[in-house]
Design a protein around this motif. Sequence first.
Motif, PDB file in Angstrom:
ATOM      1  N   VAL A  87       0.813  -1.169   0.193  1.00 48.75           N
ATOM      2  CA  VAL A  87       0.044   0.108   0.171  1.00 48.75           C
ATOM      3  C   VAL A  87       0.924   1.360   0.018  1.00 48.75           C
ATOM      4  CG1 VAL A  87      -1.868   1.224   0.939  1.00 48.75           C
ATOM      5  CG2 VAL A  87      -1.830  -1.171   1.289  1.00 48.75           C
ATOM      6  N   LEU A  88       0.641   2.153  -0.821  1.00 46.73           N
ATOM      7  CA  LEU A  88       1.256   3.577  -0.880  1.00 46.73           C
ATOM      8  C   LEU A  88       0.355   4.730  -1.068  1.00 46.73           C
ATOM      9  CD1 LEU A  88       4.559   4.283  -2.689  1.00 46.73           C
ATOM     10  CD2 LEU A  88       2.755   5.495  -3.312  1.00 46.73           C
ATOM     11  N   VAL A  89       0.732   5.554  -0.285  1.00 43.42           N
ATOM     12  CA  VAL A  89      -0.001   7.160  -0.428  1.00 43.42           C
ATOM     13  C   VAL A  89       0.882   8.030  -1.056  1.00 43.42           C
ATOM     14  CG1 VAL A  89      -1.302   8.570   0.717  1.00 43.42           C
ATOM     15  CG2 VAL A  89      -1.550   6.526   1.639  1.00 43.42           C
ATOM     16  N   ALA A  90       0.632   8.560  -2.155  1.00 46.11           N
ATOM     17  CA  ALA A  90       1.609   9.519  -2.742  1.00 46.11           C
ATOM     18  C   ALA A  90       0.642  10.833  -2.889  1.00 46.11           C
ATOM     19  CB  ALA A  90       1.813   9.046  -4.333  1.00 46.11           C
ATOM     20  N   VAL A  91       1.493  11.821  -2.796  1.00 51.62           N
ATOM     21  CA  VAL A  91       1.052  13.188  -2.680  1.00 51.62           C
ATOM     22  C   VAL A  91       1.832  14.218  -3.702  1.00 51.62           C
ATOM     23  CG1 VAL A  91       0.524  15.039  -1.183  1.00 51.62           C
ATOM     24  CG2 VAL A  91       0.297  13.031  -0.371  1.00 51.62           C
ATOM     25  N   LEU A  92       0.830  15.245  -4.195  1.00 47.87           N
ATOM     26  CA  LEU A  92       1.545  15.922  -5.263  1.00 47.87           C
ATOM     27  C   LEU A  92       2.489  17.087  -4.387  1.00 47.87           C
ATOM     28  CD1 LEU A  92      -1.460  16.815  -7.582  1.00 47.87           C
ATOM     29  CD2 LEU A  92       0.533  15.742  -8.276  1.00 47.87           C
ATOM     30  N   THR A  93       3.405  17.486  -5.041  1.00 46.43           N
ATOM     31  CA  THR A  93       4.202  18.596  -4.408  1.00 46.43           C
ATOM     32  C   THR A  93       3.395  19.799  -4.493  1.00 46.43           C
ATOM     33  OG1 THR A  93       5.332  18.893  -6.615  1.00 46.43           O
ATOM     34  CG2 THR A  93       6.586  17.668  -5.075  1.00 46.43           C
ATOM     35  N   ARG A  94       3.973  20.976  -3.806  1.00 50.76           N
ATOM     36  CA  ARG A  94       3.012  22.232  -3.560  1.00 50.76           C
ATOM     37  C   ARG A  94       3.012  22.562  -4.938  1.00 50.76           C
ATOM     38  NH1 ARG A  94       1.207  23.570   0.988  1.00 50.76           N
ATOM     39  NH2 ARG A  94       2.377  22.731   3.235  1.00 50.76           N
ATOM     40  N   ASP A  95       3.737  22.636  -5.922  1.00 46.82           N
ATOM     41  CA  ASP A  95       3.687  23.245  -7.381  1.00 46.82           C
ATOM     42  C   ASP A  95       2.914  22.361  -8.166  1.00 46.82           C
ATOM     43  OD1 ASP A  95       5.498  21.323  -7.713  1.00 46.82           O
ATOM     44  OD2 ASP A  95       7.249  22.522  -8.335  1.00 46.82           O
ATOM     45  N   ARG A  96       2.753  21.095  -7.969  1.00 46.16           N
ATOM     46  CA  ARG A  96       1.919  20.168  -8.373  1.00 46.16           C
ATOM     47  C   ARG A  96       2.749  19.606  -9.777  1.00 46.16           C
ATOM     48  NH1 ARG A  96      -3.301  19.694  -6.894  1.00 46.16           N
ATOM     49  NH2 ARG A  96      -3.970  18.819  -8.845  1.00 46.16           N
ATOM     50  N   ALA A  97       3.880  19.720  -9.667  1.00 51.28           N
ATOM     51  CA  ALA A  97       4.901  19.198 -10.757  1.00 51.28           C
ATOM     52  C   ALA A  97       5.131  17.774 -10.762  1.00 51.28           C
ATOM     53  CB  ALA A  97       5.899  20.019 -10.801  1.00 51.28           C
ATOM     54  N   GLN A  98       5.209  17.316  -9.306  1.00 53.51           N
ATOM     55  CA  GLN A  98       5.533  15.783  -9.219  1.00 53.51           C
ATOM     56  C   GLN A  98       4.693  15.222  -8.181  1.00 53.51           C
ATOM     57  OE1 GLN A  98       9.817  15.775  -7.932  1.00 53.51           O
ATOM     58  NE2 GLN A  98      10.250  14.764  -9.803  1.00 53.51           N
ATOM     59  N   LEU A  99       4.270  14.058  -8.355  1.00 57.77           N
ATOM     60  CA  LEU A  99       3.803  13.020  -7.430  1.00 57.77           C
ATOM     61  C   LEU A  99       4.833  12.129  -6.808  1.00 57.77           C
ATOM     62  CD1 LEU A  99       0.903  12.013  -6.776  1.00 57.77           C
ATOM     63  CD2 LEU A  99       0.904  10.164  -8.504  1.00 57.77           C
ATOM     64  N   GLN A 100       4.624  12.234  -5.370  1.00 56.34           N
ATOM     65  CA  GLN A 100       5.778  11.601  -4.769  1.00 56.34           C
ATOM     66  C   GLN A 100       5.303  10.707  -3.646  1.00 56.34           C
ATOM     67  OE1 GLN A 100       8.071  14.971  -2.752  1.00 56.34           O
ATOM     68  NE2 GLN A 100       9.451  15.166  -4.928  1.00 56.34           N
ATOM     69  N   GLY A 101       5.810   9.457  -3.579  1.00 57.39           N
ATOM     70  CA  GLY A 101       5.264   8.390  -2.370  1.00 57.39           C
ATOM     71  C   GLY A 101       5.621   9.144  -0.984  1.00 57.39           C
ATOM     72  N   ARG A 102       4.725   9.115  -0.035  1.00 55.68           N
ATOM     73  CA  ARG A 102       4.927   9.474   1.136  1.00 55.68           C
ATOM     74  C   ARG A 102       4.807   8.462   2.393  1.00 55.68           C
ATOM     75  NH1 ARG A 102       4.001  15.317   1.746  1.00 55.68           N
ATOM     76  NH2 ARG A 102       4.774  16.095   0.020  1.00 55.68           N
ATOM     77  N   VAL A 103       3.922   7.798   2.029  1.00 53.62           N
ATOM     78  CA  VAL A 103       3.619   6.545   3.141  1.00 53.62           C
ATOM     79  C   VAL A 103       3.528   5.300   2.308  1.00 53.62           C
ATOM     80  CG1 VAL A 103       2.254   5.630   5.155  1.00 53.62           C
ATOM     81  CG2 VAL A 103       2.648   8.091   4.751  1.00 53.62           C
ATOM     82  N   ALA A 104       4.274   4.130   3.038  1.00 51.10           N
ATOM     83  CA  ALA A 104       4.184   2.766   2.117  1.00 51.10           C
ATOM     84  C   ALA A 104       4.337   1.739   3.110  1.00 51.10           C
ATOM     85  CB  ALA A 104       5.436   2.472   0.908  1.00 51.10           C
ATOM     86  N   LEU A 105       3.494   0.770   3.048  1.00 48.51           N
ATOM     87  CA  LEU A 105       3.518  -0.336   3.882  1.00 48.51           C
ATOM     88  C   LEU A 105       3.516  -1.560   3.003  1.00 48.51           C
ATOM     89  CD1 LEU A 105       0.886   0.721   6.633  1.00 48.51           C
ATOM     90  CD2 LEU A 105       3.275   0.854   6.706  1.00 48.51           C
ATOM     91  N   GLY A 106       4.126  -2.680   3.770  1.00 46.96           N
ATOM     92  CA  GLY A 106       4.151  -4.058   3.062  1.00 46.96           C
ATOM     93  C   GLY A 106       5.491  -4.492   2.602  1.00 46.96           C
ATOM     94  N   SER A 107       5.489  -5.477   1.655  1.00 48.14           N
ATOM     95  CA  SER A 107       6.846  -6.228   1.197  1.00 48.14           C
ATOM     96  C   SER A 107       7.514  -4.979   0.358  1.00 48.14           C
ATOM     97  CB  SER A 107       6.588  -7.268   0.404  1.00 48.14           C
ATOM     98  OG  SER A 107       7.661  -8.117   0.049  1.00 48.14           O
ATOM     99  N   GLY A 108       8.748  -4.555   0.566  1.00 47.10           N
ATOM    100  CA  GLY A 108       9.509  -3.899  -0.188  1.00 47.10           C
ATOM    101  C   GLY A 108       9.024  -2.383  -0.262  1.00 47.10           C
TER     102      GLY A 108
END
Length: 484
Positions: A352-373
Amino acid sequence: MSNSPNSPDLASWIERIRGREMPVFASTVAALRRIIGDERASASALAQVILKDTPMTTKVLRLANSAYFNHSHQAVNTVSRAIVVLGFNPVAELALSVSLIDSLLAGGLRGRVHIEMARSFHAAVQARWVASRRGEQQAEEVFIAALLSRVGEMAFWCFGGEQAQALERCMKNAFLREEEAQQVVLGFCLRHLSVGLVREWRLGSLAVAALEGDARSRGPERAVLLGQRLALAAEEGWASLAARQALREVADYVGLPIESVREEVLANAAQAARIAASFGAVEAGKIIATSGGPSSGLPELEQAALPGAPDAALQLRILQDLAALTFARAPLADILQLVAEGVYRGVGCERVLVAVLTRDRAQLQGRVALGSGAEALCARFTFSMEGDPDDVLDAAIDSAQPCRIDAARLEHPGAERLLQVTSCDEAVLVPFGTPTRQIGVLYADRQGRPLDDELWRAVQHFALQAGLAVTLSASDPASTPPGL
């Protein structure tokens, strides 16, 4: 032979246990200590460390729901909730203790290991009671210090091999006291090994003080010493001279009649048997129950839902916790952590992964991840957002429509970059945010195993809850969610 705690043989044993026999525990300790020592560390950071280890998560939650640790009797369904109810440091210390016991239980178990674990749990419960009766504010810290104060003895009997066998023969045949036999066979006392490991792993100043301190001390380390004395005396029977002396010392320290102390100490022994079993040390619990007086029985170790096994009841409880946190305007990072935990543990996804846009909305970045790897996936999950309507990530953010990814969908060119990062052809991708603007996505998969409609709907429920939290956060002038 030298009895110095700095002897070469002792140093080599510390290095052996730390580096070769218990490296997983060492890495867990390092991760937890970094968080405990960082005043800026968030509850979500602690929760992520615990959730990486499914057995640890199960046991921490079981302990967090026990009357022994949860004095408010509030139901605890998630690690995030446990931190709120019990506190940041108590949950971290519980996780550390669970990791230690699990590491030892996974080693080459010998009868002596169970005996040392029994002594440790019995001493911990008695010490905590002594501290509470004395009016100390550090009762929980005293419990952990007493539990960890025989870590050297436990580790040696677990990994000692031929030297452990030699020590056992010496103790049986030479009629020597334990410390005398240790000195003859090893050249040092195992208590010094405990001191070395406690220092090496930074398991707490109170544990060191109890191991090295003055037996006449009246501080919290005195409670640890008295707990140990009671645990050892119980092995000779409560009618023994050692037990009577220990009870008198405790009565003097806490200022209670010896009859009252004896009654409560016997009840503590039964409690210690149950606590040991809750940590997974069932054999140690049986030893305490046998030597420490009457027990009301050991608890059945309930099986918590593991990733891959959906649990509708747990989903509902976590969604209720999410609603409570949302309306309490909890930090968005903590809410997103709980969303990920709900999908991981309740829905039964393996990643499971939660990804959030940067403030300029230029990138989507993983913030929280759980599970294998999970850590590696989170580090790789960075995508530029170019507004390409054919790209699954751009489309999810721009259209606010969830996407169920399967082999057919991955044939589309717009899914190539996602597949390069996840290497999984069965997944769900659900955007979340305010009604007018999405700020991130919730990604979940089962490492290539098929996804059913129940999972598809459940992940959307958690994404909706994340969106509600973002909406309320956006309406709060003191808190601006990322991407808005």
